[in-house]
Design a protein around this motif. Structure first.
Motif, PDB file in Angstrom:
ATOM      1  N   ILE A  17      -3.516 -64.033 106.786  1.00 49.52           N
ATOM      2  CA  ILE A  17      -2.625 -65.168 106.466  1.00 49.52           C
ATOM      3  C   ILE A  17      -1.307 -64.670 105.913  1.00 49.52           C
ATOM      4  O   ILE A  17      -0.234 -65.135 106.297  1.00 49.52           O
ATOM      5  N   PHE A  18      -1.380 -63.662 105.036  1.00 43.47           N
ATOM      6  CA  PHE A  18      -0.152 -63.180 104.413  1.00 43.47           C
ATOM      7  C   PHE A  18       0.785 -62.567 105.458  1.00 43.47           C
ATOM      8  O   PHE A  18       1.984 -62.850 105.458  1.00 43.47           O
ATOM      9  N   PHE A  19       0.238 -61.771 106.351  1.00 42.45           N
ATOM     10  CA  PHE A  19       1.118 -61.150 107.354  1.00 42.45           C
ATOM     11  C   PHE A  19       1.655 -62.170 108.339  1.00 42.45           C
ATOM     12  O   PHE A  19       2.814 -62.073 108.774  1.00 42.45           O
ATOM     13  N   LEU A  21       2.305 -65.259 107.596  1.00 41.86           N
ATOM     14  CA  LEU A  21       3.382 -65.890 106.837  1.00 41.86           C
ATOM     15  C   LEU A  21       4.618 -65.006 106.834  1.00 41.86           C
ATOM     16  O   LEU A  21       5.735 -65.464 107.090  1.00 41.86           O
ATOM     17  N   LEU A  22       4.389 -63.736 106.542  1.00 34.98           N
ATOM     18  CA  LEU A  22       5.494 -62.790 106.421  1.00 34.98           C
ATOM     19  C   LEU A  22       6.285 -62.724 107.728  1.00 34.98           C
ATOM     20  O   LEU A  22       7.517 -62.789 107.724  1.00 34.98           O
ATOM     21  N   ILE A  24       6.312 -64.905 110.361  1.00 33.43           N
ATOM     22  CA  ILE A  24       6.963 -66.163 110.745  1.00 33.43           C
ATOM     23  C   ILE A  24       8.164 -66.444 109.835  1.00 33.43           C
ATOM     24  O   ILE A  24       9.254 -66.745 110.300  1.00 33.43           O
ATOM     25  N   LEU A  25       7.939 -66.303 108.525  1.00 30.58           N
ATOM     26  CA  LEU A  25       9.010 -66.633 107.586  1.00 30.58           C
ATOM     27  C   LEU A  25      10.183 -65.675 107.729  1.00 30.58           C
ATOM     28  O   LEU A  25      11.337 -66.063 107.611  1.00 30.58           O
ATOM     29  N   PHE A  28      12.040 -66.959 110.957  1.00 28.83           N
ATOM     30  CA  PHE A  28      12.525 -68.339 111.027  1.00 28.83           C
ATOM     31  C   PHE A  28      13.015 -68.904 109.699  1.00 28.83           C
ATOM     32  O   PHE A  28      13.570 -69.984 109.656  1.00 28.83           O
ATOM     33  N   ALA A  29      12.768 -68.191 108.615  1.00 27.56           N
ATOM     34  CA  ALA A  29      13.229 -68.744 107.330  1.00 27.56           C
ATOM     35  C   ALA A  29      14.126 -67.780 106.572  1.00 27.56           C
ATOM     36  O   ALA A  29      15.283 -68.085 106.316  1.00 27.56           O
ATOM     37  N   TRP A  30      13.597 -66.605 106.241  1.00 31.57           N
ATOM     38  CA  TRP A  30      14.380 -65.728 105.343  1.00 31.57           C
ATOM     39  C   TRP A  30      15.667 -65.283 105.988  1.00 31.57           C
ATOM     40  O   TRP A  30      16.704 -65.231 105.330  1.00 31.57           O
ATOM     41  N   PRO A  32      17.653 -66.725 108.471  1.00 30.34           N
ATOM     42  CA  PRO A  32      18.739 -67.718 108.452  1.00 30.34           C
ATOM     43  C   PRO A  32      19.159 -68.103 107.050  1.00 30.34           C
ATOM     44  O   PRO A  32      20.356 -68.275 106.802  1.00 30.34           O
TER      45      PRO A  32
ATOM     46  N   PHE B 146       9.654 -73.914 104.251  1.00 26.15           N
ATOM     47  CA  PHE B 146      10.681 -72.920 104.551  1.00 26.15           C
ATOM     48  C   PHE B 146      11.120 -72.929 106.002  1.00 26.15           C
ATOM     49  O   PHE B 146      12.256 -72.560 106.289  1.00 26.15           O
ATOM     50  N   THR B 198       8.284 -63.607 100.431  1.00 27.63           N
ATOM     51  CA  THR B 198       6.992 -64.137 100.876  1.00 27.63           C
ATOM     52  C   THR B 198       5.961 -63.989  99.762  1.00 27.63           C
ATOM     53  O   THR B 198       5.209 -64.926  99.483  1.00 27.63           O
TER      54      THR B 198
END
Lengths: 164, 354
Positions: A17-19, A21-22, A24-25, A28-30, A32, B146, B198
């Motif tokens: 789950i953590f990877f 998240l890492l 994807i985020l 697509f998040a961090w 931009p 996010f 994260t």
């Protein structure tokens, strides 16, 4: 003891789950978000810089304006001074010229008068001579026997008649 | 941008679907109530440990007649005898065995048995337990927050943060300006930002969701040693991978220390390498677990004394501890991120020894 024994399943799922998240985020998040924050900071900085620059420019412009104003004032003063001088000079020149003209006029008048006077005197002299001749004629007519003394007397008299 | 939106929505729905997928096995399908629990003595220690520990079903409440209302979660087992097994945890409820699997009476773990009822082995348990489910929910929340934020930041140039983004952005900027840059340095910090961010929000959201006492929250995710171990291990791996020559030189040939001391220094330095992530793991685990234990103990007081008036004392106390725990939730997320950044920074920085 169970509490502090990590289970294999949880280790697996946490890692998964953590990877997930890492990954994807991160894309697509961090990326931009951090880019947007960075861009905004840069734009704020440039805006502040340009504002500072504008302030400086304004100051420069103001001091330039002041300078120009000062210069204009000085120029005006100089112009006024010059104008005053020119005025004075013109007046003086005019005065001088007028005086000269007047003097010339007076002089010519005087000359005229003198000429007239001389002419008049000459005329008078001529008249006197004519008169004298007439007188003498008359005297001669009356007394043709007159002596030389009488002639001398006449010429003396005539000289006395001379004016001046 | 459109495909991003679609993707984020798809992820959201897939995870939403997987949550609802757990529901069919609600306890109402299994009305076999344990009559004895209604009159059972309340044992606070058991009650608290039950909450703190992971479990295969998510207990919501116990009815007055002793019937438990739980959400059964998928059990995934790998055993050497029967390979991969997948079933809902409801099949194992109330001491039943299914496909030869049952809860062990001594450890509470799932064991495999033969027809005779003898234990023949412990399968590898990859079940979606309560902790995993809580973690997944937290992941959904994080992704929702996010991805939405990233999407809106991607769309417009020089965006002004609005709504909840205005709350999240200062935290992101804080992590960058107060944690990453001072500890890792201007040149290298950008590489580690995704991990730090994260980790911070993963810990924070799990901490906070763990404080909410209602289903589907309240899972003790960050108070689980396996979870904190994985997080600490990731920090450890990143630290070692990004270690410079100086970092390794510091371990194996500490500058300024005589060579004959190396037999002592090298083990000490090696222990130092491992004690850092170990401290990370224990700190987060202990802080969050302790918080849960204190809150549950104070609530248990009411049931220990079996008197309503105790609540007038314990409820304000619980409230106070809960507020404190909100602080701790932020603080521990901050501390974990800060120390991770510090360790990475120490290893990645170019030291200049005189």
């Amino acid at each position: 003891m169970d509490l502090v024994t990590p289970g294999i399943g949880l280790i697996f799922w946490t890692t998964f789950i953590f990877f997930l998240l890492l990954i994807i985020l991160r894309v697509f998040a961090w990326k931009p978000i951090l880019n947007a924050v960075k861009n905004r900071e840069a734009s704020i900085k440039s805006a502040l810089d340009s504002a500072e620059k504008a302030k400086d420019d304004m100051k420069k412009l103001q001091s330039k304006n002041e300078e120009i104003l000062q210069k204009a004032k000085q120029e005006r003063e100089a112009l006024m001074k010059e104008a005053r001088e020119v005025k004075d000079r013109i007046i003086n020149e005019a005065k001088e010229k007028a005086q000269q003209e007047a003097a010339k006029l007076i002089e010519s008048a005087r000359l005229n008068i003198r000429n007239e006077k001389t002419a008049a005197i000459a005329e008078i002299k001529a008249q006197v001579a004519i008169l004298s001749v007439e007188i003498a004629e008359k005297i001669l007519r009356e007394k043709l026997t007159q002596s030389k003394e009488q002639d001398a007397l006449i010429s003396r008299l005539l000289d006395d008649v001379k004016i001046n | 941008m459109n495909c991003l939106q679609v993707l984020s929505k798809r992820i959201f729905f897939v995870l939403l679907a997987s949550i609802t997928f757990w529901f069919p096995a609600s306890a109402s399908d299994h009305p076999v109530a344990e009559e004895k629990t209604a009159h059972e003595e309340f044992i606070p220690g058991e009650f608290i440990i039950d909450h703190i520990k992971d479990s295969h079903d998510w207990h919501i409440l116990t009815k007055k007649n002793g019937e438990h209302v739980s959400v059964y979660l998928p059990v995934i087992l790998y055993s050497q005898n029967s390979g991969l097994n997948f079933f809902m945890s409801g099949k194992l409820a109330h001491g039943h065995s299914y496909l030869g699997f049952a809860y062990s009476e001594e450890t509470g773990k799932i064991v495999e048995m033969n027809e005779a009822g003898e234990t023949i082995g412990t399968p590898l348990d990859f079940s979606i337990t309560k902790t995993v489910a809580g973690m997944m929910l937290a992941a959904v929340v994080i992704l929702f927050l996010f991805l939405r934020m990233g999407n809106s930041y991607n769309k417009t140039k020089n965006i002004v943060p609005k709504g909840f983004n205005g709350f999240l952005e200062p935290m992101i900027v804080f992590i960058r300006d107060e944690i990453a840059i001072p500890n890792i340095g201007h040149h290298k910090y950008e590489r580690f930002m995704p991990y730090l961010l994260t980790a911070f929000f993963f810990i924070l959201v799990n901490n906070i969701m763990g404080l909410i006492p209602f289903f589907p929250f309240g899972a003790n995710v960050t108070g689980n040693i396996a979870v904190t171990m994985v997080l600490a291990l990731i920090t450890f791996v990143i630290t070692q991978v990004s270690g410079t020559k100086d970092h390794w030189k510091h371990v194996f040939a500490t500058p300024g220390v005589p060579v004959w001391l190396a037999p002592i220094m090298i083990p000490v330095e090696l222990i130092g390498l491992f004690s850092k992530p170990f401290a990370l793991m224990i700190r987060l685990f202990a802080n969050i677990t302790a918080g849960h234990i204190v809150v549950l103990s104070l609530v248990s007081l009411i049931f220990i004394f079996k008197a309503l008036w105790v609540s007038s004392v314990s409820i304000p106390m619980v409230l106070f501890i809960d507020v404190l725990e909100i602080l701790v939730a932020f603080l521990q997320a901050y501390v974990f991120t800060l120390l991770s950044a510090l360790f990475i920074g120490l290893a990645a920085k170019e030291h200049h020894h005189a």
